[in-house]
Design a protein around this motif. Structure first.
Motif, short mmCIF file in Angstrom:
data_model
loop_
_atom_site.label_atom_id
_atom_site.label_comp_id
_atom_site.label_asym_id
_atom_site.label_seq_id
_atom_site.Cartn_x
_atom_site.Cartn_y
_atom_site.Cartn_z
N ILE A 1 4.87 3.84 4.33
CA ILE A 1 6.26 3.45 4.61
C ILE A 1 6.30 2.12 5.36
CG2 ILE A 1 8.39 4.11 5.81
CD1 ILE A 1 7.29 7.06 5.47
N VAL A 2 5.45 2.00 6.37
CA VAL A 2 5.43 0.78 7.18
C VAL A 2 5.07 -0.42 6.31
CG1 VAL A 2 4.23 -0.40 9.08
CG2 VAL A 2 4.97 1.98 9.35
N THR B 1 15.81 6.67 3.27
CA THR B 1 16.73 6.22 4.32
C THR B 1 16.07 5.11 5.14
OG1 THR B 1 17.54 8.47 4.38
CG2 THR B 1 18.24 7.02 6.17
N ALA B 2 14.80 5.34 5.48
CA ALA B 2 14.07 4.36 6.29
C ALA B 2 13.99 3.01 5.57
CB ALA B 2 12.67 4.87 6.61
N VAL C 1 7.40 19.47 -2.28
CA VAL C 1 8.02 18.41 -1.46
C VAL C 1 7.11 17.18 -1.48
CG1 VAL C 1 8.83 17.77 0.85
CG2 VAL C 1 9.12 20.12 0.02
N LEU C 2 7.72 16.02 -1.72
CA LEU C 2 6.97 14.77 -1.76
C LEU C 2 6.92 14.17 -0.35
CD1 LEU C 2 5.58 12.58 -3.48
CD2 LEU C 2 7.85 11.65 -3.99
N TYR C 3 5.70 13.95 0.13
CA TYR C 3 5.51 13.39 1.48
C TYR C 3 4.95 11.96 1.39
CZ TYR C 3 6.18 18.03 3.43
OH TYR C 3 6.70 19.23 3.78
N PHE C 4 5.40 11.12 2.30
CA PHE C 4 4.90 9.74 2.35
C PHE C 4 4.16 9.51 3.65
CE2 PHE C 4 8.28 9.63 -0.66
CZ PHE C 4 7.90 8.68 -1.59
N PRO C 5 2.91 8.99 3.59
CA PRO C 5 2.18 8.67 4.82
C PRO C 5 2.91 7.54 5.56
CG PRO C 5 0.74 8.53 2.88
CD PRO C 5 2.14 8.68 2.38
N GLU C 6 2.83 7.59 6.87
CA GLU C 6 3.50 6.59 7.69
C GLU C 6 3.06 5.16 7.32
OE1 GLU C 6 5.86 7.61 9.69
OE2 GLU C 6 6.40 5.60 10.39
N GLU C 7 1.75 5.01 7.08
CA GLU C 7 1.24 3.67 6.75
C GLU C 7 1.87 3.14 5.46
OE1 GLU C 7 -3.06 3.44 6.25
OE2 GLU C 7 -2.86 1.48 5.30
N VAL D 1 5.20 -0.75 2.96
CA VAL D 1 6.18 -1.02 1.92
C VAL D 1 7.44 -1.66 2.53
CG1 VAL D 1 7.72 0.09 0.25
CG2 VAL D 1 5.30 0.69 0.31
N ARG D 2 7.81 -1.16 3.69
CA ARG D 2 8.99 -1.72 4.35
C ARG D 2 8.75 -3.20 4.70
NH1 ARG D 2 12.82 0.13 8.81
NH2 ARG D 2 11.70 2.08 8.89
N SER D 3 7.56 -3.51 5.21
CA SER D 3 7.32 -4.90 5.60
C SER D 3 7.26 -5.80 4.36
CB SER D 3 6.06 -5.01 6.46
OG SER D 3 4.94 -5.29 5.68
N ILE D 4 6.80 -5.25 3.25
CA ILE D 4 6.77 -6.04 2.01
C ILE D 4 8.19 -6.33 1.54
CG2 ILE D 4 6.24 -5.83 -0.46
CD1 ILE D 4 3.62 -4.34 0.76
N PHE D 5 9.03 -5.32 1.58
CA PHE D 5 10.43 -5.52 1.18
C PHE D 5 11.11 -6.51 2.12
CE2 PHE D 5 10.32 -1.21 -1.06
CZ PHE D 5 10.33 -1.78 -2.32
N GLU D 6 10.83 -6.38 3.40
CA GLU D 6 11.45 -7.29 4.37
C GLU D 6 10.99 -8.72 4.13
OE1 GLU D 6 12.25 -4.13 8.01
OE2 GLU D 6 10.52 -5.49 8.12
N ASN D 7 9.69 -8.88 3.87
CA ASN D 7 9.16 -10.21 3.60
C ASN D 7 9.80 -10.85 2.39
OD1 ASN D 7 7.41 -10.71 5.63
ND2 ASN D 7 5.59 -9.95 4.58
N SER D 8 9.95 -10.03 1.33
CA SER D 8 10.48 -10.60 0.10
C SER D 8 11.95 -10.97 0.28
CB SER D 8 10.30 -9.64 -1.08
OG SER D 8 10.90 -8.40 -0.79
N ALA D 9 12.64 -10.24 1.14
CA ALA D 9 14.04 -10.58 1.40
C ALA D 9 14.13 -11.88 2.20
CB ALA D 9 14.70 -9.44 2.17
N LEU D 10 13.26 -12.00 3.19
CA LEU D 10 13.26 -13.19 4.03
C LEU D 10 12.86 -14.42 3.24
CD1 LEU D 10 11.48 -12.12 7.34
CD2 LEU D 10 13.80 -13.01 7.13
#
Ligand SMILES: [Zn+2]
Length: 363
Positions: free
Chosen positions: A109-110, A45-46, A101-107, A112-121
Motif C-alpha cells: 500500500i505504501v 480508501t487509503a 478476503v483479499l489482504y494487502f501488505p502494508e508495504e 503503490v500510494r507513493s507511486i500514484f502520488e509521484n505520478s500525480a506530482l
C-alpha cells in the motif's frame, strides 16, 4: 588469449544473466514475521482508488486517476512483480486471499500510494541516477588474465584482478566525493571473489524509486596471444540484439503486454548502455591520446544487470599481454588516468541523463 579471456568473462556474464532471470522469476519468501495488512476496502480508501478483479487469474488492478497497478495474488509473505502503467515493474510483497478476503501488505500500500502520488506530482518522469555500482572483475582465486614481462631489466607480473581493483577503488572514491546524494557501491574492496549471488544481492539491495535508475560499470583488463594487440575497449549491450529483457515466467504472467513491455525496456536500457559506453570511450580517448589505442566500442549480448534493467558497460582497460600496455597497467599515475577518464565519462552520462529527463518536469 583474448578470445579465451572473452569467453570466460562472457561465460560468467551469461550465467549471471541466467541467474538474474531466475531472480525475476523467483518469488522470494520473506521471514515469517507478521506483516501489517489491510483489507481491500481499507486499501481502496487509503489510495482513493478504483479496483478491478480478474477471478480467473486471481489478479487485480488498482486504478487512480488513469494510472494503474496490475498485481497477482499469492501466499502471505511472498514477493512478486506488480506492473505500473504497463511499463514499470514493482517488486512488492503480494496481496493474499484468506477465507475469501483479499489482504494487502502494508508495504504494498505504501509503495503503490507513493507511486500514484509521484505520478500525480510529476506527469513527466524526472529520472535520476540514484546509484552507481562498480564491479572490479575477478578477484581471490580468480586472477583474470595474467602476464609476465621484463621491462627495463625489471621483472613484472601483470594481474588483471589487481589492476581492476586498483582502478575500481579509485573510481569508487571519486564518485563518492562527487555524488554524496547517490549510493555508490563496489562489489569488492579487497582480493576476494564475491560469488555471483553476492554481486547480484548487492545490486538488488539498492532501493530504487519508480523514477530512479542504477548504472553498472565492470572493470577488466584484456589479454591476447598476439602480444602486439593493445589498447582499450568499452563493451555495452547490443541494441540490435533481440533479447528478452522480461523473462519467460514474467511474460507468462503478463502474456499480452509482455512483448510490448519488453520492447520498451530493451530499447531504453540498450540505448542508455550505449550512451554511457560512448561517454566513457570518448573520455578515455581524449585522456590517453596516442599513448593507448582506442580499439572501439563493442556491443555484445551481456551481462550483469539489475533485474536486467540497468544501463551497464564493461571496460577493458588495456592488454596485460602487451609490454607497452603492461607498463601503463602497473604504473600508479596511468592507473589514476584510467579511473579519472572513466569517472569523467560517468559524470558526462549522469549530467546528460538527469538534465534531459529533469529539465521539463522541474519547471
Ligand atoms: Zn576479465
Amino acid at each position: 588469449m583474448r578470445t579465451k579471456t572473452r569467453s570466460r568473462c562472457m561465460g560468467v556474464i551469461r550465467l549471471v544473466t541466467a541467474m538474474m532471470f531466475y531472480f525475476i522469476a523467483a518469488v522470494n519468501p520473506l521471514p515469517a514475521a507478521e506483516t501489517a495488512a489491510r483489507t481491500l476496502q481499507q486499501t481502496l480508501t487509503a489510495l482513493n482508488a478504483v479496483f478491478y478483479w480478474d477471478s480467473l487469474f486471481q489478479s487485480g488492478m488498482i486504478s487512480v486517476n488513469g494510472h494503474n497497478v496490475v498485481f497477482n495474488t499469492g501466499q502471505h509473505g511472498q514477493r512478486d512483480y506488480a506492473l505500473y502503467d504497463n511499463s514499470r515493474l514493482l517488486d512488492l510483497p503480494v496481496p493474499w486471499i484468506n477465507k475469501g478476503v483479499l489482504y494487502f501488505p502494508e508495504e504494498f500500500i505504501v509503495s503503490v500510494r507513493s507511486i500514484f502520488e509521484n505520478s500525480a506530482l510529476n506527469e513527466t518522469f524526472n529520472f535520476k541516477i540514484a546509484a552507481i555500482m562498480i564491479d572490479p572483475g575477478h578477484g581471490g582465486k580468480d586472477t583474470g588474465a595474467t602476464s609476465n614481462h621484463v621491462i627495463k631489466g625489471k621483472k613484472i607480473n601483470v594481474v588483471e584482478k589487481d589492476i581492476a581493483l586498483a582502478v575500481s577503488k579509485d573510481l569508487y572514491s571519486k564518485l563518492k566525493t562527487a555524488f554524496p546524494g547517490k549510493k555508490i557501491l563496489i562489489s569488492r574492496t579487497g582480493d576476494t571473489y564475491p560469488s555471483l549471488s553476492d554481486r547480484i544481492a548487492m545490486a538488488n539491495s539498492v532501493p530504487l524509486r519508480d523514477n530512479e535508475a542504477i548504472i553498472y560499470i565492470s572493470i577488466h583488463a584484456n589479454a591476447s596471444f598476439n602480444k602486439r594487440a593493445r589498447g582499450f575497449e568499452v563493451w555495452f549491450l547490443d541494441p540490435r540484439h533481440d533479447r528478452m529483457v522480461i523473462d519467460k515466467n514474467t511474460a507468462k504472467e503478463y502474456k499480452e503486454i509482455a512483448p510490448i513491455l519488453n520492447d520498451i525496456l530493451q530499447e531504453e536500457f540498450n540505448r542508455e548502455s550505449g550512451q554511457l559506453a560512448a561517454f566513457i570511450y570518448q573520455e578515455m580517448k581524449e585522456s590517453f591520446g596516442s599513448s593507448l589505442p582506442a580499439r572501439g566500442m563493442k556491443a555484445e549480448d551481456f551481462f550483469v544487470v539489475r533485474k536486467a534493467l540497468m544501463p551497464s558497460v564493461l571496460v577493458e582497460l588495456a592488454f596485460v599481454t602487451n609490454p607497452d600496455d603492461a607498463v601503463l597497467l602497473t604504473n600508479a599515475a596511468s592507473l589514476k588516468k584510467f579511473s579519472d577518464s572513466i569517472y569523467k565519462g560517468i559524470m558526462d552520462f549522469v549530467t546528460m541523463f538527469e538534465k534531459m529527463s529533469g529539465g521539463v518536469s522541474s519547471q
